[in-house]
Write an enzyme that holds these catalytic residues in place. Structure first.
Site, PDB file in Angstrom:
ATOM      1  CG  ASP A 101       1.879  -3.416   9.304  1.00 19.57           C
ATOM      2  OD1 ASP A 101       2.437  -2.906   8.330  1.00 19.57           O
ATOM      3  OD2 ASP A 101       1.030  -4.333   9.229  1.00 19.57           O
ATOM      4  CG  ASP A 203       1.427  -0.994   4.126  1.00 22.29           C
ATOM      5  OD1 ASP A 203       0.732  -2.013   4.225  1.00 22.29           O
ATOM      6  OD2 ASP A 203       1.056   0.038   3.547  1.00 22.29           O
ATOM      7  CD  GLU A 257       1.537  -5.213   1.292  1.00 17.76           C
ATOM      8  OE1 GLU A 257       0.402  -5.620   1.044  1.00 17.76           O
ATOM      9  OE2 GLU A 257       1.785  -4.002   1.493  1.00 17.76           O
ATOM     10  CG  HIS A 332      -4.294  -7.304   6.789  1.00 12.79           C
ATOM     11  ND1 HIS A 332      -2.992  -7.779   6.629  1.00 12.79           N
ATOM     12  CD2 HIS A 332      -4.283  -6.030   6.342  1.00 12.79           C
ATOM     13  CE1 HIS A 332      -2.249  -6.811   6.117  1.00 12.79           C
ATOM     14  NE2 HIS A 332      -3.001  -5.744   5.942  1.00 12.79           N
ATOM     15  CG  ASP A 333      -4.106  -6.484   2.612  1.00  9.18           C
ATOM     16  OD1 ASP A 333      -4.920  -5.771   3.219  1.00  9.18           O
ATOM     17  OD2 ASP A 333      -2.890  -6.220   2.530  1.00  9.18           O
TER      18      ASP A 333
HETATM   19  C1  GLC Z   1      -1.026  -2.815   2.314  1.00  5.74           C
HETATM   20  C2  GLC Z   1      -1.818  -3.256   3.508  1.00  5.74           C
HETATM   21  C3  GLC Z   1      -3.261  -2.963   3.259  1.00  5.74           C
HETATM   22  C4  GLC Z   1      -3.399  -1.471   3.094  1.00  5.74           C
HETATM   23  C5  GLC Z   1      -2.479  -0.934   2.022  1.00  5.74           C
HETATM   24  C6  GLC Z   1      -2.338   0.543   2.127  1.00  5.74           C
HETATM   25  O1  GLC Z   1      -1.355  -3.514   1.171  1.00  5.74           O
HETATM   26  O2  GLC Z   1      -1.573  -4.588   3.788  1.00  5.74           O
HETATM   27  O3  GLC Z   1      -4.092  -3.438   4.267  1.00  5.74           O
HETATM   28  O4  GLC Z   1      -4.720  -1.172   2.755  1.00  5.74           O
HETATM   29  O5  GLC Z   1      -1.181  -1.442   2.113  1.00  5.74           O
HETATM   30  O6  GLC Z   1      -1.615   0.887   3.274  1.00  5.74           O
END
Ligand code: GLC
Length: 566
Positions: A101, A203, A257, A332-333
């Protein structure tokens, strides 16, 4: 399919691990790298090819590792670099690929760069972050996801200036406009690629470019700032540069993402000719059950299957000729897939879990399965704020508390919406804490590990959710048509059945999924055939079919090969 470019990251199935919650080996209640290594044979047994490991770098854990203090060392709670090397070696020797990641929109405020940057306005690292000198007055409004007051500018007394943080105050945004910052990030990528890592999930990557004049937020973004954040002026220049400087020199995969990225922008990221990313995660499904722009609040009326189908059909169409998509139902979100898109009641748990697996694994686009979904893990649904660990829930609770807003509604919302729903520990067996830890788990284990939702029991049962998952992965991997085949939606208006064909040269597949808790009869008019071979059903007992008519039990999934398509 003449122009088809076959690659491992299109044909592979990705298994996402949230390391904090996977397997603890030293009794501190926190999952660790040795734990992942210990479970490699299990991971391999699933038939998956690629593991995406959420952040394992040194971090003070304000946001569970998404706040990196040092990109080149391992978080103490997770182990050491030797443990990492052992894990990587264990994966390679089993033919598994490892995707890490990359969290590079921001660092931790404890990162050396930020520690220096905040010291003085003349510091060589000053320009690594976004600063607004306070003598200019208050900076134009920017919203923050995790800030207690929702404000993305934090005043820092030491230099009488504000710094920008789209996420928590401990996650200052890096200034990619500074070429030295970009070079630093490229070096980080090289460091891991040279170790043998096979790619990165990136991310909030569309957020990296900012207008450094920091203008007032244009009016159309009032209330929904995400599309503004994801459309910075130099975004594609930075992605292309990263590709030509680093990614393109290795046989690696990249998946961004991408909150805020819309269908009409999709190919700007993944059209191969542009040399940017391989894939990204869009957010259209993830916002389907949310209250408009309020991404953390559930919408009042239930989502509809026709909407769900439209999201997937529209996105499939984008990548039909160019680029490549990614398929995910959870991570995980977000809450657990089965609790969100299926039905986790006892009566429907098995079929829902396996029906959703069937969907994920019969669509075009690389499938990402979130750990635990292979055994049908369900939402935690915590009742009290004390059970929550996530900064998102905890800080929003504090904000609402200050504003005097009804906290009961908030807790009700979080039972369905919270990220912690999907962060409870992996359920390995029936021993205390589901075999996750010998100590006290950092977050509560879901009690249903005692009633069938655990690996050990499901491994013994050929009809379990887990056994089905393995079969379904095998089916995808042995039929190229399920990977590359053209997707066509059937029965578009049905609110119960999601039906589609996948077609590839001479191979034709028909997928029928009952997303409802009732028995449904369907007649397929769009395609004509008389012979169809059942490849897989999640509820074999009396599957009923007469010519082109089918009866589907609640949450039943059927995958057919059509043998004589007219
Ligand atoms: C992304 C991650 C999340 C995190 C955010 C800030 O959305 O998936 O878990 O809190 O970025 O890094």
């Amino acid at each position: 399919m003449k122009n088809l470019k076959r690659t491992w990251w299109k044909e592979g199935v990705v298994y996402q691990i949230y390391p904090r919650s996977f397997q603890d080996t030293n009794g501190n209640g926190i999952g660790d790298l040795k734990g992942v290594t210990k479970r490699l044979d299990y991971i391999k047994s699933l038939g998956v090819d690629i593991v995406w490991l959420c952040p394992v770098y040194d971090s003070p854990n304000d946001d569970n590792g998404y706040d990196i203090r040092d990109y080149r060392s391992i978080m103490g709670e997770f182990g050491t670099m030797d443990d990492f090397d052992e894990l990587l070696h264990g994966m390679k020797s089993r033919g598994l690929k490892l995707v890490m990641d990359l969290v590079a929109n921001h660092t931790s405020d404890e990162h050396f760069w930020f520690q220096e940057s905040r010291k003085s306005r003349e510091n060589p690292y000053r320009d690594y972050y976004h600063w607004w000198p306070a003598e200019k007055g208050k900076p134009p409004k920017r919203w923050s996801y995790f800030d207690e007051a929702g404000d993305a500018w934090k005043y820092d007394e030491q230099t009488n200036a504000y710094y920008l943080h789209y996420f928590s105050v401990k996650q200052p945004d890096l200034k990619w406009e500074n070429p030295i910052v970009r070079k630093e990030i490229h070096d980080v990528l090289r460091f891991w690629f040279d170790k043998g890592v096979d790619g990165f999930r990136m991310d909030v990557i569309p957020f990296i470019s900012k207008d450094t004049d920091y203008p007032e937020l244009p009016e159309q973004y009032e209330g929904n700032f995400v599309p503004f954040y994801s459309n910075g002026p130099r975004l594609h220049e930075f992605l292309h540069e990263m590709n030509t400087a680093v990614l393109g020199n290795y046989d690696v995969m990249s998946v961004g993402e991408a909150p805020g990225v819309t269908i009409d922008q999709a190919l700007n990221f993944v059209d191969e000719d542009r040399e940017e990313l391989n894939m990204f995660f869009h957010f259209d499904l993830m916002s389907l059950d949310r209250d408009g722009d309020e991404v953390f609040w559930m919408r009042k009326d239930p989502w509809k299957l026709t909407e769900f189908k439209k999201v997937h059909s529209d996105w499939d169409a984008v990548f039909a000729q160019k680029g490549w998509g990614s398929m995910y139902l959870s991570n995980h979100d977000f809450p657990r897939a089965i609790s969100r898109w299926g039905n986790d009641s006892e009566a429907h748990w098995h079929n829902s879990a396996t029906m959703l697996q069937t969907f994920l694994l019969t669509m075009r686009g690389t499938p990402y399965i979130y750990f635990g979904d292979e055994i049908g893990m369900t939402n935690a649904g915590f009742n009290t704020i004390e059970d929550y660990r996530d900064i998102n829930t905890v800080n929003r609770f504090k904000l609402l508390q200050q504003e005097g807003i009804a906290l009961k509604d908030f807790i009700e919302n979080e039972k369905d919406a919270a990220r912690d729903n999907a962060r409870t520990p992996m359920q390995w067996d029936q021993t205390p804490n589901a075999g996750f830890t010998q100590g006290a788990p950092w977050i509560k284990v879901n009690d249903n590990y005692q009633s069938g939702v655990n690996v050990a029991e499901q491994e013994r049962n050929p009809d379990s959710v887990l056994s089905y998952f393995k079969k379904m992965v095998g089916l995808r991997k042995s039929n190229l048509g399920l990977i590359y085949g053209k997707y066509e939606l059937l029965l578009a208006d049905s609110e119960e059945i999601y039906a589609y064909t996948r077609t590839y040269d001479e191979e034709n597949y028909l997928v029928l999924l009952n997303f409802s808790a009732t028995l449904v009869n369907v007649k397929i008019n769009e395609v004509r055939f008389t012979k169809a071979k059942l490849l897989l059903s999640n509820d074999i007992a009396d599957t009923m079919k007469t010519d082109d008519a089918f009866t589907l039990k609640p949450y039943q999934a059927l995958v057919y090969e059509i043998l004589d398509l007219e």
